[in-house]
Enzyme design. Structure first.
Site, PDB file in Angstrom:
ATOM      1  N   GLY A   1       0.992  -1.244   0.035  1.00 24.94           N
ATOM      2  CA  GLY A   1      -0.119  -0.053  -0.011  1.00 24.94           C
ATOM      3  C   GLY A   1       0.911   1.379  -0.093  1.00 24.94           C
TER       4      GLY A   1
ATOM      5  N   CYS B   1      17.042 -16.441   4.981  1.00 25.64           N
ATOM      6  CA  CYS B   1      16.614 -18.029   5.285  1.00 25.64           C
ATOM      7  C   CYS B   1      16.274 -17.742   6.931  1.00 25.64           C
ATOM      8  CB  CYS B   1      18.029 -18.811   5.211  1.00 25.64           C
ATOM      9  SG  CYS B   1      19.202 -18.733   6.332  1.00 25.64           S
TER      10      CYS B   1
ATOM     11  N   ASN C   1      -9.891  -7.993 -11.393  1.00 23.38           N
ATOM     12  CA  ASN C   1      -9.915  -7.940 -10.051  1.00 23.38           C
ATOM     13  C   ASN C   1     -10.087  -9.305  -9.461  1.00 23.38           C
ATOM     14  OD1 ASN C   1     -11.670  -7.526  -7.546  1.00 23.38           O
ATOM     15  ND2 ASN C   1     -11.171  -5.276  -8.175  1.00 23.38           N
TER      16      ASN C   1
ATOM     17  N   GLN D   1      -3.374 -12.168  -1.387  1.00 24.14           N
ATOM     18  CA  GLN D   1      -2.329 -10.959  -0.913  1.00 24.14           C
ATOM     19  C   GLN D   1      -2.617  -9.770  -1.804  1.00 24.14           C
ATOM     20  OE1 GLN D   1       1.783 -11.150   0.586  1.00 24.14           O
ATOM     21  NE2 GLN D   1       1.572 -13.188   0.182  1.00 24.14           N
TER      22      GLN D   1
ATOM     23  N   SER E   1      -3.474  -5.820  -1.259  1.00 28.52           N
ATOM     24  CA  SER E   1      -3.306  -5.048  -0.069  1.00 28.52           C
ATOM     25  C   SER E   1      -4.550  -4.598   0.680  1.00 28.52           C
ATOM     26  CB  SER E   1      -2.577  -3.748  -0.387  1.00 28.52           C
ATOM     27  OG  SER E   1      -1.226  -3.880  -0.467  1.00 28.52           O
TER      28      SER E   1
ATOM     29  N   HIS F   1      -5.498  -4.680   3.588  1.00 26.37           N
ATOM     30  CA  HIS F   1      -5.368  -4.072   4.893  1.00 26.37           C
ATOM     31  C   HIS F   1      -5.877  -2.774   4.822  1.00 26.37           C
ATOM     32  CE1 HIS F   1      -1.538  -2.997   3.163  1.00 26.37           C
ATOM     33  NE2 HIS F   1      -1.437  -1.846   4.066  1.00 26.37           N
TER      34      HIS F   1
HETATM   35  P1  NAD Z   1       1.628  -3.960  -2.580  1.00 28.90           P
HETATM   36  O1  NAD Z   1       0.603  -2.825  -2.175  1.00 28.90           O
HETATM   37  O2  NAD Z   1       2.953  -3.695  -3.094  1.00 28.90           O
HETATM   38  O3  NAD Z   1       0.690  -5.023  -3.824  1.00 28.90           O
HETATM   39  C1  NAD Z   1      -0.637  -5.108  -3.628  1.00 28.90           C
HETATM   40  C2  NAD Z   1      -0.961  -5.539  -5.172  1.00 28.90           C
HETATM   41  O4  NAD Z   1      -2.403  -5.762  -5.191  1.00 28.90           O
HETATM   42  C3  NAD Z   1      -1.113  -4.390  -6.101  1.00 28.90           C
HETATM   43  O5  NAD Z   1      -0.434  -4.733  -7.133  1.00 28.90           O
HETATM   44  C4  NAD Z   1      -2.649  -3.972  -6.194  1.00 28.90           C
HETATM   45  O6  NAD Z   1      -2.637  -3.653  -7.604  1.00 28.90           O
HETATM   46  C5  NAD Z   1      -3.273  -5.412  -6.004  1.00 28.90           C
HETATM   47  N1  NAD Z   1      -4.724  -5.303  -5.824  1.00 28.90           N
HETATM   48  C6  NAD Z   1      -5.139  -4.562  -4.997  1.00 28.90           C
HETATM   49  N2  NAD Z   1      -6.453  -4.839  -4.978  1.00 28.90           N
HETATM   50  C7  NAD Z   1      -6.827  -5.723  -5.861  1.00 28.90           C
HETATM   51  C8  NAD Z   1      -8.018  -6.482  -6.165  1.00 28.90           C
HETATM   52  N3  NAD Z   1      -9.249  -6.268  -5.852  1.00 28.90           N
HETATM   53  N4  NAD Z   1      -7.822  -7.363  -7.032  1.00 28.90           N
HETATM   54  C9  NAD Z   1      -6.651  -7.944  -7.747  1.00 28.90           C
HETATM   55  N5  NAD Z   1      -5.614  -6.968  -7.292  1.00 28.90           N
HETATM   56  C10 NAD Z   1      -5.612  -6.175  -6.538  1.00 28.90           C
HETATM   57  O7  NAD Z   1       1.327  -4.732  -1.405  1.00 28.90           O
HETATM   58  P2  NAD Z   1       2.369  -6.034  -0.989  1.00 28.90           P
HETATM   59  O8  NAD Z   1       3.602  -5.644  -0.448  1.00 28.90           O
HETATM   60  O9  NAD Z   1       2.460  -6.958  -2.156  1.00 28.90           O
HETATM   61  O10 NAD Z   1       1.408  -6.739   0.327  1.00 28.90           O
HETATM   62  C11 NAD Z   1       0.186  -7.405  -0.111  1.00 28.90           C
HETATM   63  C12 NAD Z   1      -0.547  -7.632   1.123  1.00 28.90           C
HETATM   64  O11 NAD Z   1      -0.130  -8.723   2.065  1.00 28.90           O
HETATM   65  C13 NAD Z   1      -0.720  -6.353   2.136  1.00 28.90           C
HETATM   66  O12 NAD Z   1      -1.815  -6.473   2.860  1.00 28.90           O
HETATM   67  C14 NAD Z   1       0.496  -6.801   3.037  1.00 28.90           C
HETATM   68  O13 NAD Z   1       0.254  -5.955   4.165  1.00 28.90           O
HETATM   69  C15 NAD Z   1       0.292  -8.022   3.266  1.00 28.90           C
HETATM   70  N6  NAD Z   1       1.770  -8.920   3.609  1.00 28.90           N
HETATM   71  C16 NAD Z   1       1.782  -9.992   4.071  1.00 28.90           C
HETATM   72  C17 NAD Z   1       2.841 -10.570   4.401  1.00 28.90           C
HETATM   73  C18 NAD Z   1       3.157 -11.883   4.899  1.00 28.90           C
HETATM   74  O14 NAD Z   1       4.052 -12.358   5.375  1.00 28.90           O
HETATM   75  N7  NAD Z   1       2.238 -12.949   4.481  1.00 28.90           N
HETATM   76  C19 NAD Z   1       4.055  -9.692   4.409  1.00 28.90           C
HETATM   77  C20 NAD Z   1       4.095  -8.573   4.108  1.00 28.90           C
HETATM   78  C21 NAD Z   1       2.642  -8.160   3.606  1.00 28.90           C
END
Ligand code: NAD
Length: 593
Positions: free
Chosen positions: A64, A422, A253, A274, A276, A278
């Site tokens: 985000g 790692c 989407n 995954q 965003s 949040h």
């Molecule tokens: P980012 O913002 O870089 O990427 C999110 C992507 O989702 C973007 O490319 C956006 O275009 C896409 N997107 C948004 N809404 C969408 C929808 N409705 N349909 C399809 N695509 C959509 O975020 P990121 O760094 O990739 O993180 C993704 C999420 O995972 C965040 O919520 C982040 O907080 C969480 N996260 C999880 C972990 C983990 O360990 N599991 C680690 C870091 C982040």
């Protein structure tokens, strides 16, 4: 609910020096007064390397709006402060802005960072956005504001390990012939297709922003893209039937894609997400708009944007639940999409699929295991290859680790400063032996009581001292680690003793990291699950080959994973209690029973 206030603050135009750097400075000459300060300067610029961060011209690193500095003026000021910082001084950074510099001492952290923290009653997006519009606060995400982000390569091993754990539990340890469906190919989510194919499976990932799919294809994380869901399903099914690893980004989407799959009667083996989610305003995209149209709606009518975004999220979660009902293994991948729709759309069954931590990661946390990462400040990939050899030599018994290092060397491109991740933990095999033989607690710093993390960090330090590695190496980690986070919808979801929301633990972790002498320590609110939903910390230790670095490494990489062991032992996890006993970790109240 989330009517975004008109900003009376903007981040300004990209700094001229950032344009000159275009990433971290490399090599053995330094601009600062010592390597600890230089490491901070290089890691900050590494976060903002166009090959590493997602939108560095907006200071956005990933997740985000996770930023590395509050404004371009603040970035310039941080750079100036780091260049002037003495070896016995500590710089204070408050939500991406340098606010003070004090004389402390050589063993103290050089930089202390607090990002996005609000007092409990005010701890929500509404207050955050009000204060952000006034230029008083910044969203630090996790590793964005703590200058520890290393690109999608940073998350790839965690994603690989999570899918391997899932495969162990459901599919005899392998994803061959299995189709994993997900959404989001951003900074973190972009690791998913490669982590699936590394486990020999097939991945279909929805992404609304075509440029993000292209980026993952260019860097080898995803194989193909399409606009056509039928085409994606057909190719994925064929690859799965042939037992071939395959990944495709679908320009669509995610909520629409899941409904499309259900309409077609297509049920994958695994379903997660995954995007965003949040951040309903600046992270998630509502259905029915192109990215450009949605960006415009956000600017013009943020209230409508948020409502539509949450409506789409509700359909998205319903899709996951329906696909789970049809037979798929479902889990939430740390973006709080369940929490969002439970809170804002009253979906009481949103938590009917588990989060990935209780499902797959908690047993590792109980042993103090988490994503240990290191970056070569020289910029020389050979330095990381030397550390790859060292980690394999040091842990000959860890087959999964060897497999990971081989795969990473073959398939993971470096982004910015060459880096590696790692999962290493607290285990102190020699101390365990000593304990079995009736010995007392191994003294801290005693070579016999070294944790896995400390042993490896000390080995790197030796390689730097011997000149086998060209320049110092920074060792840091994700905020998602064994003892560094309180996050009831993610890392501390469903704790055995119901202590999910207790945030004393990360605060103690940050304080302990300072006491142990980490070189950068940070405490953040929000991160992957959004404002008010988590507190978490980070540390960096600069291994420059000196005795001081060895002393710090020995302490920090004992106490930091040790927090994971005591936190989970306190919550009553048998694996953690066993680890504490094996490795002689003091758990005071339990020791007295
Ligand atoms: P980012 O913002 O870089 O990427 C999110 C992507 O989702 C973007 O490319 C956006 O275009 C896409 N997107 C948004 N809404 C969408 C929808 N409705 N349909 C399809 N695509 C959509 O975020 P990121 O760094 O990739 O993180 C993704 C999420 O995972 C965040 O919520 C982040 O907080 C969480 N996260 C999880 C972990 C983990 O360990 N599991 C680690 C870091 C982040």
């Amino acid at each position: 609910m989330n009517d975004r206030p008109e900003p009376d603050h903007d981040i300004g135009d990209p700094s001229a020096q950032w344009r000159d750097y275009q990433g971290a400075p490399t090599g053995t000459d330094i601009e600062c007064k010592g390597w600890r300060q230089e490491a901070a300067l290089r890691m900050l610029n590494n976060n903002l390397d166009p090959d590493v961060g997602e939108k560095p011209e907006d200071l956005v690193v990933y997740g985000g709006t996770g930023r590395a500095a509050r404004s371009w003026d603040a970035y310039d000021a941080i750079m100036a402060e780091l260049r002037e910082l003495d070896d016995d001084e500590t710089l204070l950074v408050q939500s991406g802005k340098p606010v003070g510099r004090f004389t402390t001492h050589e063993r103290a952290p050089r930089v202390l960072i607090a990002n996005s923290n609000l007092v409990g009653k005010w701890d929500d997006w509404e207050h955050f956005h009000e204060l952000e519009a006034k230029g008083l606060i910044m969203y630090g995400q996790m590793t964005a504001g703590s200058w520890a982000y290393i690109g999608t390569q940073g998350i790839i091993q965690g994603t690989f390990e999570t899918l391997a754990a899932l495969a162990d539990e459901h599919y005899d340890g392998d994803l061959t012939g299995k189709i994993v469906v997900t959404g989001g190919l951003g900074g973190m989510g972009g690791a998913q297709p490669l982590a699936v194919t590394m486990n020999h499976g097939v991945c279909i990932a929805a992404e609304v922003d075509e440029g993000r799919i292209d980026r993952r294809i260019e860097t080898g994380y995803c194989m193909e893209k399409t606009d056509d869901l039928d085409d994606a399903i057909e190719k994925a099914t064929e690859a799965a039937e042939n037992g071939e690893a395959y990944s495709v980004g679908v320009h669509i989407n995610a909520a629409d894609m899941l409904e499309g799959m259900l309409d077609r009667g297509f049920v994958p083996d695994v379903i997660t997400d995954q995007t965003s989610a949040h951040d309903e305003l600046e992270g998630y995209y509502p259905s029915g708009y192109t990215v450009e149209e949605a960006d415009q709606l956000r600017e013009e009518d943020s209230d409508t944007y948020v409502e539509e975004s949450l409506d789409t999220m509700a359909r998205h979660v319903q899709g996951i639940l329906d696909i789970q009902d049809a037979g798929a293994v479902a889990f939430e991948y740390g973006n709080n999409i369940r929490g969002q729709v439970k809170e804002h759309r009253d979906m009481q069954n949103a938590f009917d699929f588990p989060g990935f931590v209780p499902a797959y990661i908690r047993p590792l946390f109980c042993q103090g295991k988490g994503p240990f990462r290191w970056a070569a400040l020289s910029g020389n990939p050979e330095d990381i290859h030397r550390t790859d050899e060292a980690v394999v030599e040091l842990f000959p018994e860890k087959e999964q680790l060897h497999r990971w290092i081989d795969l990473a060397q073959e398939q993971v491109e470096f982004q910015g400063l060459p880096s590696r991740v790692c999962w290493l933990g607290y285990d102190t095999s020699d101390a365990r032996e000593e304990h079995r033989n009736g010995g007392g607690r191994a003294a801290e710093g005693d070579e016999d009581g070294l944790t896995e993390r400390a042993r490896f960090a000390l080995r790197i330090n030796e390689l730097v001292a011997d000149g086998e590695i060209e320049a110092p190496v920074v060792v840091t980690r994700d905020h998602l680690d064994a003892g560094s986070v309180a996050s009831p919808n993610r890392e501390t979801e469903a704790m055995r003793d119901d202590s999910d929301a207790i945030a004393d633990w990360p605060i103690l972790n940050a304080l302990l990291n300072c006491a142990a002498g980490a070189d950068i320590v940070s405490v953040h609110d929000g991160g992957g699950v959004g404002i008010g939903n988590a507190l978490h910390t980070n540390n960096h230790v600069v291994l420059d080959g000196s005795e001081l670095a060895a002393e710090k490494a020995r302490r920090v990489f004992t106490t930091d994973p040790g927090m994971g062991v005591i936190r989970h032992a306190d919550a009553g996890y048998d694996e953690a209690i066993e680890q504490a006993e094996k490795s002689n970790v003091a758990v005071p109240m339990r020791d007295r029973r």
